[in-house]
Design a protein around this motif. Structure first.
Motif, PDB file in Angstrom:
ATOM      1  N   UNK A 278       0.819  -1.219   0.000  1.00 23.43           N
ATOM      2  CA  UNK A 278       0.000   0.000   0.000  1.00 23.43           C
ATOM      3  C   UNK A 278       0.855   1.271   0.000  1.00 23.43           C
ATOM      4  N   UNK A 279       1.944   1.233  -0.752  1.00 17.26           N
ATOM      5  CA  UNK A 279       2.802   2.408  -0.880  1.00 17.26           C
ATOM      6  C   UNK A 279       3.719   2.654   0.297  1.00 17.26           C
ATOM      7  N   UNK A 280       3.787   1.723   1.246  1.00  9.95           N
ATOM      8  CA  UNK A 280       4.621   1.906   2.431  1.00  9.95           C
ATOM      9  C   UNK A 280       5.743   0.869   2.459  1.00  9.95           C
ATOM     10  N   UNK A 281       6.927   1.300   2.893  1.00 11.74           N
ATOM     11  CA  UNK A 281       8.004   0.349   3.112  1.00 11.74           C
ATOM     12  C   UNK A 281       7.620  -0.529   4.300  1.00 11.74           C
ATOM     13  N   UNK A 282       7.622  -1.831   4.070  1.00 10.95           N
ATOM     14  CA  UNK A 282       7.045  -2.762   5.041  1.00 10.95           C
ATOM     15  C   UNK A 282       7.989  -3.931   5.282  1.00 10.95           C
ATOM     16  N   UNK A 283       8.203  -4.254   6.542  1.00 15.04           N
ATOM     17  CA  UNK A 283       9.040  -5.400   6.889  1.00 15.04           C
ATOM     18  C   UNK A 283       8.346  -6.691   6.470  1.00 15.04           C
ATOM     19  N   UNK A 284       9.099  -7.613   5.927  1.00 12.84           N
ATOM     20  CA  UNK A 284       8.545  -8.928   5.611  1.00 12.84           C
ATOM     21  C   UNK A 284       8.369  -9.733   6.904  1.00 12.84           C
ATOM     22  N   UNK A 285       7.417 -10.639   6.876  1.00 15.40           N
ATOM     23  CA  UNK A 285       7.159 -11.467   8.058  1.00 15.40           C
ATOM     24  C   UNK A 285       7.388 -12.937   7.728  1.00 15.40           C
ATOM     25  N   UNK A 286       7.482 -13.742   8.793  1.00 15.81           N
ATOM     26  CA  UNK A 286       7.701 -15.179   8.622  1.00 15.81           C
ATOM     27  C   UNK A 286       6.900 -15.951   9.669  1.00 15.81           C
ATOM     28  N   UNK A 287       6.189 -16.974   9.214  1.00 18.62           N
ATOM     29  CA  UNK A 287       5.462 -17.859  10.122  1.00 18.62           C
ATOM     30  C   UNK A 287       6.390 -18.981  10.555  1.00 18.62           C
ATOM     31  N   UNK A 288       6.347 -19.294  11.835  1.00 14.20           N
ATOM     32  CA  UNK A 288       7.318 -20.192  12.456  1.00 14.20           C
ATOM     33  C   UNK A 288       6.586 -21.394  13.061  1.00 14.20           C
ATOM     34  N   UNK A 289       7.035 -22.595  12.716  1.00  9.89           N
ATOM     35  CA  UNK A 289       6.447 -23.817  13.287  1.00  9.89           C
ATOM     36  C   UNK A 289       7.482 -24.601  14.077  1.00  9.89           C
ATOM     37  N   UNK A 290       7.024 -25.273  15.131  1.00 10.24           N
ATOM     38  CA  UNK A 290       7.866 -26.179  15.896  1.00 10.24           C
ATOM     39  C   UNK A 290       7.317 -27.585  15.794  1.00 10.24           C
ATOM     40  N   UNK A 291       8.169 -28.575  15.502  1.00  8.24           N
ATOM     41  CA  UNK A 291       7.721 -29.944  15.263  1.00  8.24           C
ATOM     42  C   UNK A 291       7.771 -30.828  16.497  1.00  8.24           C
ATOM     43  N   UNK A 292       8.389 -30.373  17.576  1.00  7.99           N
ATOM     44  CA  UNK A 292       8.601 -31.247  18.743  1.00  7.99           C
ATOM     45  C   UNK A 292       9.255 -32.562  18.308  1.00  7.99           C
ATOM     46  N   UNK A 293      10.245 -32.422  17.427  1.00  7.60           N
ATOM     47  CA  UNK A 293      10.860 -33.620  16.834  1.00  7.60           C
ATOM     48  C   UNK A 293      12.285 -33.320  16.393  1.00  7.60           C
ATOM     49  N   UNK A 294      13.198 -34.254  16.730  1.00 10.17           N
ATOM     50  CA  UNK A 294      14.547 -34.201  16.180  1.00 10.17           C
ATOM     51  C   UNK A 294      14.619 -35.115  14.966  1.00 10.17           C
ATOM     52  N   UNK A 295      15.337 -34.683  13.965  1.00 15.67           N
ATOM     53  CA  UNK A 295      15.407 -35.451  12.732  1.00 15.67           C
ATOM     54  C   UNK A 295      15.978 -36.845  12.960  1.00 15.67           C
ATOM     55  N   UNK A 296      16.987 -36.960  13.795  1.00 20.49           N
ATOM     56  CA  UNK A 296      17.668 -38.235  13.984  1.00 20.49           C
ATOM     57  C   UNK A 296      17.036 -39.113  15.056  1.00 20.49           C
ATOM     58  N   UNK A 297      16.624 -38.512  16.175  1.00 19.30           N
ATOM     59  CA  UNK A 297      16.126 -39.314  17.304  1.00 19.30           C
ATOM     60  C   UNK A 297      14.604 -39.364  17.404  1.00 19.30           C
ATOM     61  N   UNK A 298      13.900 -38.619  16.563  1.00 23.23           N
ATOM     62  CA  UNK A 298      12.445 -38.725  16.532  1.00 23.23           C
ATOM     63  C   UNK A 298      11.736 -37.734  17.445  1.00 23.23           C
ATOM     64  N   UNK A 299      10.468 -38.032  17.768  1.00 22.08           N
ATOM     65  CA  UNK A 299       9.616 -37.129  18.534  1.00 22.08           C
ATOM     66  C   UNK A 299      10.193 -36.830  19.911  1.00 22.08           C
ATOM     67  N   UNK A 300      10.043 -35.604  20.349  1.00 20.34           N
ATOM     68  CA  UNK A 300      10.478 -35.195  21.690  1.00 20.34           C
ATOM     69  C   UNK A 300       9.259 -35.331  22.594  1.00 20.34           C
ATOM     70  N   UNK A 301       9.185 -36.442  23.305  1.00 18.58           N
ATOM     71  CA  UNK A 301       7.964 -36.781  24.040  1.00 18.58           C
ATOM     72  C   UNK A 301       7.582 -35.729  25.077  1.00 18.58           C
ATOM     73  N   UNK A 302       8.552 -35.139  25.733  1.00 17.19           N
ATOM     74  CA  UNK A 302       8.229 -34.171  26.784  1.00 17.19           C
ATOM     75  C   UNK A 302       7.783 -32.820  26.202  1.00 17.19           C
ATOM     76  N   UNK A 303       7.866 -32.692  24.896  1.00 18.46           N
ATOM     77  CA  UNK A 303       7.381 -31.488  24.222  1.00 18.46           C
ATOM     78  C   UNK A 303       6.186 -31.808  23.317  1.00 18.46           C
TER      79      UNK A 303
END
Length: 387
Positions: A278-303
């Motif tokens: 809308x004609x204004x200099x605007x910061x870009x945004x980013x949506x952030x997700x957490x998987x509660x999971x490590x790639x190698x060891x799998x789901x982080x049960x306590x999370x």
């Protein structure tokens, strides 16, 4: 030269004219009328004196944060309040239908039309849907960054189901509907000062104001400094502290159906996350997700997060709508290993608004399309992928 009573008459006329101009500008270019009307509607039989005091407070707050400068000690200030109050009284009476008035909707729209902060966007990008968005791999390649620490599988977010998942800001504005908070309250921008309005908290204020004034939502903005421990910055416990505080707010306000944790990203000092909206200099945004999971060891049960699918589906819908209505405004959705308190309710989002290299004005400008995207995705009249 003008002297005596004649001078007083001219001065009085000038004050009246200036008051009228200022009053008209405030009514037409701010959310004051909507904020005032919502309060009056939700507080029953409030006295006329209390109404005027409320309006005075709202107008004063608006003036303090306005790009223009108004002197509340000026003789014309009381006239400004009186003029706005007359306008508000007129609007209030118009909303009370008489026996002969059976179509109040048109009158309400007149009062609400002065509260447009963000113009309704047109589709200028590509509108994705379940039929044209492509495969899971296509979506990952186009819209996502998944860190090496974690993994995201097609079973976590079936694309067609995610695009059709129903998200909605529930209830009406008689009770809180949206909570905005900041796990990292001390995040600043390139030109931030000691004034908190120039930090990420100021961005939260701006977002809350638009969601309230333009869209009529009941919003709580929690400005608790969750990353301050014993008077010092300490982000190691921030998520734990925020979890305690936010859970208390949700327990006290079970009507809240959307929770937003608003952050500012940290990036390379040579990178600038800026677009134009809308004609204004605007910061870009980013949506952030957490998987509660490590790639190698799998789901982080306590999370464990029972709302993992909903978290993923909601930000996918937000991203898809952004691509249609504000192409270039959003970065790729970012996915990392931990939970980030996104399990606090079904509709939770963690959003990074700009970075330390953005100005706070750019970051505050970003609150405008962000508020519109929230309403397009979760409001009464949904658009785009979430329609």
């Amino acid at each position: 030269m003008i002297s005596g009573n004649k001078a007083g008459e001219v001065t009085g006329e000038a004050i009246n004219n200036a008051s009228s101009v200022i009053a008209r500008e405030i009514v037409e270019n701010s959310g004051i009328m909507n904020e005032y009307m919502l309060y009056v509607e939700n507080h029953g039989n409030i006295s006329e004196m209390a109404k005027k005091e409320l309006l005075n407070k709202i107008v004063s707050e608006y003036m303090m944060h306005s790009e223009y400068t108004y002197d509340t000690a000026d003789p014309g200030y009381d006239q400004v309040i009186n003029l706005i109050y007359e306008n508000a009284n007129y609007a209030e009476k118009k909303e009370q239908p008489t026996e002969k008035e059976t179509k109040p909707k048109k009158k309400k729209a007149v009062a609400a039309s002065a509260n447009v902060i963000v113009p309704t966007p047109k589709i200028t990008g590509r509108l994705y849907n379940a039929q044209n968005i492509g495969s899971f791999k296509d979506v990952m390649d186009r819209f996502y960054i998944v860190t090496e620490a974690t993994s995201l599988y097609s079973g976590d977010i079936p694309i067609k189901s995610a695009l059709n998942e129903n998200f909605k800001i529930k209830g009406n504005n008689t009770k809180p509907q949206i909570l905005i908070y900041h796990t990292h309250s001390q995040e600043e921008f390139a030109d931030s000062s000691d004034d908190v309005s120039t930090t990420i908290i100021g961005v939260g204020d701006r977002l809350a104001k638009i969601l309230k004034s333009q869209f009529g939502y009941n919003v709580i903005h929690d400005t608790t400094k969750y990353d301050i421990v014993n008077g010092k910055l300490d982000r190691s416990e921030a998520y734990d502290q925020a979890r305690v505080g936010v859970k208390k707010i949700l327990e006290k306000n079970p009507s809240i159906s959307l929770v937003l944790d608003i952050h500012r990203d940290g990036i390379n000092e040579n990178t600038r996350l800026v677009t134009e909206v809308n004609g204004k200099k605007t910061a870009q945004i980013m949506f952030f997700n957490g998987m509660s999971r490590f790639k190698n060891s799998g789901n982080i049960d306590y999370l464990y997060n029972p709302y993992l699918y909903e978290n993923l589906a909601l930000v996918l819908q937000m991203k898809v709508n952004a691509e249609a209505y504000y192409p270039g405004f959003t970065r790729r959705n970012y996915v990392n290993a931990y939970k980030y308190n996104l399990d606090l309710c079904r509709q939770c989002m963690l959003i990074e608004v700009g970075a330390q290299t953005n100005t706070y004005e750019e970051a505050q400008n970003a609150a405008e399309p962000l508020a519109m995207l929230i309403n397009l995705t979760m409001g009464k009249n949904k658009q785009g992928a979430s329609k």
